[in-house]
Design a protein around this motif. Structure first.
Motif, PDB file in Angstrom:
ATOM      1  N   THR A  88       0.330   6.795  -2.640  1.00  0.00           N
ATOM      2  CA  THR A  88       1.620   6.126  -2.816  1.00  0.00           C
ATOM      3  C   THR A  88       1.999   5.543  -1.454  1.00  0.00           C
ATOM      4  O   THR A  88       1.936   6.246  -0.436  1.00  0.00           O
ATOM      5  CB  THR A  88       2.694   7.138  -3.256  1.00  0.00           C
ATOM      6  N   SER A  89       2.362   4.270  -1.439  1.00  0.00           N
ATOM      7  CA  SER A  89       2.642   3.634  -0.154  1.00  0.00           C
ATOM      8  C   SER A  89       3.418   2.337  -0.378  1.00  0.00           C
ATOM      9  O   SER A  89       3.077   1.558  -1.269  1.00  0.00           O
ATOM     10  CB  SER A  89       1.308   3.310   0.527  1.00  0.00           C
TER      11      SER A  89
ATOM     12  N   GLN B  35       3.111  -0.108   1.221  1.00  0.00           N
ATOM     13  CA  GLN B  35       2.208  -1.207   1.597  1.00  0.00           C
ATOM     14  C   GLN B  35       1.176  -1.514   0.516  1.00  0.00           C
ATOM     15  O   GLN B  35       0.340  -2.406   0.688  1.00  0.00           O
ATOM     16  CB  GLN B  35       1.482  -0.830   2.898  1.00  0.00           C
TER      17      GLN B  35
ATOM     18  N   GLY C 127       2.924  10.762   0.313  1.00  0.00           N
ATOM     19  CA  GLY C 127       3.157  10.748   1.753  1.00  0.00           C
ATOM     20  C   GLY C 127       4.562  11.234   2.061  1.00  0.00           C
ATOM     21  O   GLY C 127       5.436  11.288   1.182  1.00  0.00           O
TER      22      GLY C 127
ATOM     23  N   TYR D 211       7.260  11.663   5.917  1.00  0.00           N
ATOM     24  CA  TYR D 211       7.446  11.277   7.337  1.00  0.00           C
ATOM     25  C   TYR D 211       7.126   9.782   7.528  1.00  0.00           C
ATOM     26  O   TYR D 211       7.494   8.964   6.687  1.00  0.00           O
ATOM     27  CB  TYR D 211       6.587  12.160   8.252  1.00  0.00           C
ATOM     28  N   GLU D 212       6.371   9.435   8.582  1.00  0.00           N
ATOM     29  CA  GLU D 212       6.009   8.023   8.805  1.00  0.00           C
ATOM     30  C   GLU D 212       4.803   7.630   7.956  1.00  0.00           C
ATOM     31  O   GLU D 212       4.368   6.477   7.965  1.00  0.00           O
ATOM     32  CB  GLU D 212       5.682   7.776  10.286  1.00  0.00           C
TER      33      GLU D 212
ATOM     34  N   SER E  89       2.397   0.715  -4.509  1.00  0.00           N
ATOM     35  CA  SER E  89       3.816   0.695  -4.172  1.00  0.00           C
ATOM     36  C   SER E  89       4.611   0.544  -5.458  1.00  0.00           C
ATOM     37  O   SER E  89       4.203  -0.191  -6.353  1.00  0.00           O
ATOM     38  CB  SER E  89       4.095  -0.501  -3.259  1.00  0.00           C
ATOM     39  N   ILE E  90       5.758   1.222  -5.541  1.00  0.00           N
ATOM     40  CA  ILE E  90       6.581   1.028  -6.746  1.00  0.00           C
ATOM     41  C   ILE E  90       7.668  -0.019  -6.505  1.00  0.00           C
ATOM     42  O   ILE E  90       8.477  -0.288  -7.380  1.00  0.00           O
ATOM     43  CB  ILE E  90       7.185   2.350  -7.268  1.00  0.00           C
ATOM     44  N   GLY E  91       7.687  -0.643  -5.339  1.00  0.00           N
ATOM     45  CA  GLY E  91       8.657  -1.713  -5.101  1.00  0.00           C
ATOM     46  C   GLY E  91       8.853  -1.928  -3.612  1.00  0.00           C
ATOM     47  O   GLY E  91       8.447  -1.104  -2.793  1.00  0.00           O
TER      48      GLY E  91
ATOM     49  N   TYR F 288      10.806  -1.405  -1.136  1.00  0.00           N
ATOM     50  CA  TYR F 288      11.817  -0.605  -0.458  1.00  0.00           C
ATOM     51  C   TYR F 288      11.095   0.638   0.032  1.00  0.00           C
ATOM     52  O   TYR F 288      10.011   0.949  -0.446  1.00  0.00           O
ATOM     53  CB  TYR F 288      12.985  -0.230  -1.386  1.00  0.00           C
TER      54      TYR F 288
ATOM     55  N   LEU G  31      11.040   4.664   0.487  1.00  0.00           N
ATOM     56  CA  LEU G  31      11.600   5.950   0.075  1.00  0.00           C
ATOM     57  C   LEU G  31      11.233   7.003   1.108  1.00  0.00           C
ATOM     58  O   LEU G  31      10.365   6.773   1.958  1.00  0.00           O
ATOM     59  CB  LEU G  31      11.016   6.340  -1.292  1.00  0.00           C
TER      60      LEU G  31
ATOM     61  N   GLY H 144       9.719   9.752   0.499  1.00  0.00           N
ATOM     62  CA  GLY H 144       8.445  10.406   0.197  1.00  0.00           C
ATOM     63  C   GLY H 144       7.791   9.821  -1.037  1.00  0.00           C
ATOM     64  O   GLY H 144       8.412   9.069  -1.801  1.00  0.00           O
TER      65      GLY H 144
HETATM   66  C1  LIG Z   1       9.183   6.971   4.859  1.00  0.00           C
HETATM   67  S1  LIG Z   1       7.785   6.531   3.926  1.00  0.00           S
HETATM   68  C2  LIG Z   1       6.693   5.864   5.155  1.00  0.00           C
HETATM   69  C3  LIG Z   1       6.848   4.393   5.310  1.00  0.00           C
HETATM   70  C4  LIG Z   1       5.867   3.785   6.307  1.00  0.00           C
HETATM   71  N1  LIG Z   1       6.216   4.151   7.652  1.00  0.00           N
HETATM   72  C5  LIG Z   1       5.911   2.280   6.167  1.00  0.00           C
HETATM   73  O1  LIG Z   1       6.874   1.670   6.660  1.00  0.00           O
HETATM   74  O2  LIG Z   1       5.015   1.688   5.515  1.00  0.00           O
HETATM   75  C6  LIG Z   1       7.042   8.053   3.500  1.00  0.00           C
HETATM   76  C7  LIG Z   1       6.179   8.035   2.265  1.00  0.00           C
HETATM   77  O3  LIG Z   1       6.948   7.707   1.118  1.00  0.00           O
HETATM   78  C8  LIG Z   1       6.139   7.067   0.147  1.00  0.00           C
HETATM   79  N2  LIG Z   1       6.779   5.795  -0.192  1.00  0.00           N
HETATM   80  C9  LIG Z   1       7.875   5.264   0.386  1.00  0.00           C
HETATM   81  N3  LIG Z   1       8.219   4.106  -0.205  1.00  0.00           N
HETATM   82  C10 LIG Z   1       7.339   3.891  -1.196  1.00  0.00           C
HETATM   83  C11 LIG Z   1       7.165   2.863  -2.145  1.00  0.00           C
HETATM   84  N4  LIG Z   1       7.976   1.814  -2.195  1.00  0.00           N
HETATM   85  N5  LIG Z   1       6.139   2.964  -3.035  1.00  0.00           N
HETATM   86  C12 LIG Z   1       5.305   4.021  -2.986  1.00  0.00           C
HETATM   87  N6  LIG Z   1       5.408   5.027  -2.090  1.00  0.00           N
HETATM   88  C13 LIG Z   1       6.413   4.970  -1.198  1.00  0.00           C
HETATM   89  C14 LIG Z   1       4.755   6.926   0.760  1.00  0.00           C
HETATM   90  O4  LIG Z   1       3.948   7.978   0.290  1.00  0.00           O
HETATM   91  C15 LIG Z   1       5.037   7.045   2.235  1.00  0.00           C
HETATM   92  O5  LIG Z   1       3.928   7.547   2.950  1.00  0.00           O
END
Ligand SMILES: C[S@@+](CC[C@H](N)C(=O)[O-])C[C@H]1O[C@@H](n2cnc3c(N)ncnc32)[C@H](O)[C@@H]1O
Length: 246
Positions: A86-87, A89, A112, A114-115, A130-132, A134, A136, A138
Motif C-alpha cells: 500500500t503506497s 505512490q 506501511g 511512518y515515512e 494507492s487508494i487515492g 492523499y 494517510l 498508515g
Molecule cells: C505517512 S504514509 C508515508 C507516505 C510517504 N512518505 C510518501 O509521501 O509517499 C505511511 C504509509 O501509509 C500508507 N498510505 C498512505 N497513504 C496511502 C494511500 N493514498 N494509498 C495507499 N497507502 C497509503 C502507505 O503504506 C505508507 O507507507
C-alpha cells in the motif's frame, strides 16, 4: 483465495473478517484472511520495527529485517504470494485492479507506517497500490479497502449477477433501488417495477443507469461499450425527452 495482511496494528485490521459478506466468505472457506503482526518477526526485546532515516530528515522508516523474516516464513509455509505494497505512490486502485487481484491465488498486502518502508523491501513487492491522491497515516485502511473490494470478485462471495449490476462493472453506475413499502409520505415506487414485466424492468433499469452515469460520471459514460439493450434504452430515453420537450 488466501490473503495475508502484514501490519503493526493487527487488531485494527482483523475486524475486516468479522462482519457481513466477508465474514460469511471466511466461514464458508471461500476466503482465508491471515493478519500478521510485523512485530512477531523482530528479534529484539522491544520488538522495534522502525529506525531513523539514513541521511537525516523527519520521521522514522520501517526497518527491512522484520519484512525479510516475514517473507522467508511466508514462502516456506505457503509458497510465493503476489505481494502488494500500500503506497500513495502506487497505481490507482479501482474496480479493474480489484478484479485483476481477485484472480491471484495468494495475495499478501503490506501496510506501511511512518515515512514508509526501507526501499530494499521492494525486492519482495510485485505491485504498489494507492487508494487515492492523499496521504494517510498508515496502510491499514487501504489494505482493508483492497481486501473488501477484491473479495467481492472472488467467485461465490457475492452473487455474480449482483456484481455485474454494480457501479463501474461496465463503466456504468448502478440503477436506483426500491423496497417495501410501495408508498411512504406520498413517495411511490416507479410503476414499472411492480408491473411484473421483466423486459420492461430491465429496460427501465438500463435507462436509469445510463442517465445517472451521463449526469454524474460523463467520463465513464464515454468509455462504456454500448450493447443492444443500451441502444434500445437510449432510443427510449431520447423519445421520452422529445415528448417532454413538446
Ligand atoms: C505517512 S504514509 C508515508 C507516505 C510517504 N512518505 C510518501 O509521501 O509517499 C505511511 C504509509 O501509509 C500508507 N498510505 C498512505 N497513504 C496511502 C494511500 N493514498 N494509498 C495507499 N497507502 C497509503 C502507505 O503504506 C505508507 O507507507
Amino acid at each position: 483465495m488466501r490473503i495475508g495482511i502484514v501490519t503493526i496494528f493487527p487488531d485494527f485490521v482483523k475486524v475486516i473478517k468479522e462482519y457481513g459478506v466477508i465474514a460469511q466468505a471466511v466461514e464458508n472457506g471461500l476466503l482465508q484472511i491471515d493478519v500478521f503482526n510485523l512485530r512477531d518477526f523482530t528479534t529484539d526485546k522491544h520488538k522495534v520495527v522502525d529506525d531513523y532515516p539514513y541521511g537525516g530528515g523527519p520521521g522514522m522508516v520501517m526497518k527491512p529485517e522484520p519484512f525479510f523474516r516475514f517473507f522467508e516464513f511466508y514462502t516456506s509455509n505457503y509458497g510465493k504470494p503476489y505481494v502488494v505494497l500500500t503506497s500513495p505512490q502506487g497505481r490507482r486502485f479501482d474496480n479493474k485492479v480489484a478484479m485483476e487481484l481477485a484472480t491471484r491465488e495468494q495475495l499478501v498486502i503490506i501496510c506501511g507506517r511512518y515515512e514508509g518502508i526501507d526501499e530494499r523491501v521492494m525486492k519482495f513487492v510485485d505491485d504498489e497500490i494507492s487508494i487515492g491522491d492523499y496521504v494517510l497515516t498508515g496502510g491499514e485502511l487501504p489494505a482493508m479497502i483492497i481486501v473488501d473490494a477484491v473479495s467481492r470478485f472472488v467467485p461465490g462471495v457475492v452473487e455474480e449477477e449482483s456484481v455485474k449490476n454494480d457501479s463501474f462493472y461496465n463503466d456504468l453506475l448502478d440503477y436506483p433501488h426500491f423496497t417495501r413499502p410501495r408508498e411512504i409520505n406520498g413517495l411511490t415506487v416507479p410503476e414499472v417495477l411492480v408491473s411484473g414485466n421483466h423486459e420492461e424492468v430491465e429496460l427501465w433499469r438500463r435507462k436509469e443507469s445510463l442517465k445517472k452515469t451521463m449526469l454524474k460520471r460523463p467520463d465513464l459514460f464515454l468509455k462504456h461499450q454500448f450493447d443492444e439493450l443500451d441502444k434500445k434504452a437510449l432510443i427510449s430515453l431520447f423519445k421520452e425527452l422529445m415528448k417532454d420537450a413538446r
